[in-house]
Design an enzyme around this catalytic site. Sequence first.
Site, mmCIF file in Angstrom:
data_model
loop_
_atom_site.group_PDB
_atom_site.id
_atom_site.type_symbol
_atom_site.label_atom_id
_atom_site.label_comp_id
_atom_site.label_asym_id
_atom_site.label_seq_id
_atom_site.Cartn_x
_atom_site.Cartn_y
_atom_site.Cartn_z
ATOM 1 N N LYS A 124 -1.776 -6.145 0.234
ATOM 2 C CA LYS A 124 -1.270 -6.715 -0.907
ATOM 3 C C LYS A 124 -1.418 -6.133 -1.889
ATOM 4 O O LYS A 124 -2.648 -6.249 -3.024
ATOM 5 C CB LYS A 124 -1.571 -8.161 -0.907
ATOM 6 N N LYS A 176 3.021 -5.262 1.038
ATOM 7 C CA LYS A 176 4.082 -6.521 0.035
ATOM 8 C C LYS A 176 3.551 -5.861 -1.145
ATOM 9 O O LYS A 176 2.314 -5.580 -1.495
ATOM 10 C CB LYS A 176 3.247 -8.124 0.539
HETATM 11 C C1 PBG Z 1 -0.203 -16.528 -3.672
HETATM 12 C C2 PBG Z 1 1.317 -15.629 -3.512
HETATM 13 C C3 PBG Z 1 2.004 -14.898 -4.234
HETATM 14 C C4 PBG Z 1 3.384 -14.569 -3.226
HETATM 15 C C5 PBG Z 1 2.845 -14.472 -2.165
HETATM 16 N N1 PBG Z 1 1.771 -15.544 -1.921
HETATM 17 C C6 PBG Z 1 2.245 -14.851 -5.681
HETATM 18 C C7 PBG Z 1 0.519 -13.541 -6.263
HETATM 19 O O1 PBG Z 1 0.179 -13.019 -5.476
HETATM 20 O O2 PBG Z 1 0.536 -13.696 -7.211
HETATM 21 C C8 PBG Z 1 4.095 -13.983 -4.339
HETATM 22 C C9 PBG Z 1 5.737 -13.992 -3.094
HETATM 23 C C10 PBG Z 1 6.849 -13.128 -3.608
HETATM 24 O O3 PBG Z 1 6.620 -13.091 -5.447
HETATM 25 O O4 PBG Z 1 7.794 -12.964 -4.029
HETATM 26 N N2 PBG Z 1 -0.818 -15.659 -4.175
#
Ligand code: PBG
Length: 324
Positions: A194, A248
């Site tokens: 991520k 992601k």
């Molecule tokens: C929580 C999380 C996030 C997303 C999914 N789980 C945001 C982040 O890490 O700030 C992003 C999902 C999206 O942008 O569609 N940590």
Amino acid sequence: MQSRPRINRWTEARRNLVFGTTMLESLVQPHFVVAGTGVDEPISSMPGIHRQSVDVLLETIEVDVKNGVRAHMLFAVVEDGEKDHRASVASEPSMHGLEAVRRLRERFGNEIVVMTDVCLCTATDHGHCGLLVGEDIDNDATVERLVEIALANAEAGADYIAVSDMMDGRVGAIRTAFEDSGMTDAGILSYSVKFASSFYGPFRDAASSSPTFGDRGSHQMDFRSGYSEAILEAVSDENEGADIIMVKPGLPYLDVVRQVADAVVRPVAVYNVSGEYSMVMNANPERENRRPMVQELLHAFKRAGADIIVTYHAREAAQHGWTH
Ligand code: PBG
């Protein structure tokens, strides 16, 4: 046991999601769940996506299921007044996100796959993904807290806990906790790779989860890092017992999806995130113009090696037959 391959085979709905061969079977629709009843509030930065209370969510998912979308990922949105420094509300059994899981299980049994996002950021008053010591996130204390939240979600009946925090060692700790509690069918979908991305902006509006200071650079990945860092994260999560490995965002990292898919044996998911979704929606307010673009994107994810695609486009694609 650190690895239980049966978890992905436990129900027919899981098998269809993980091993199914059609585009429709691979899709996961995300949802934002709020407290209350009768709430169906559009999210201005994400056209077509709403924050919904549990009663409205059930009706929405009913329609999705009729259209063939069987896998659903829930994000519990917490009111500011309910937040504290350790995300206490996230593991309260009465919390609306956990109630949503129980009600979905009651209504749909194992006909659907329920995933719940597990992180602290939506429920901490500072908006960070972990417990703070000064301005730093304490990794190991955060992992202990994540274990409590993961257990609460598995007890409510979630098929997969989707850990999105990027702390070191959390997959192994959650796996061990599931083993110790006899939860041998609870799965872990790890947001393994991520990136700290500017494409999460609309989500943070939707979930009110922006950090009040600083950023997420100390735990989420640096977009300048090479494939070896992505593979390190993916393989260590796999070794700790993750059942699904996720990359992601999606579009800016299709090359990383391919590298990870080649490096791991577990199924690979990709998250087509909020910023990617909003770009497509804002560029194509007319549905017919969106159609070829969404189809092209979904196939790009598949070609890159994704078995599972988490996307806000799932509902519309299923409803209008864009999944071929
Ligand atoms: C929580 C999380 C996030 C997303 C999914 N789980 C945001 C982040 O890490 O700030 C992003 C999902 C999206 O942008 O569609 N940590």
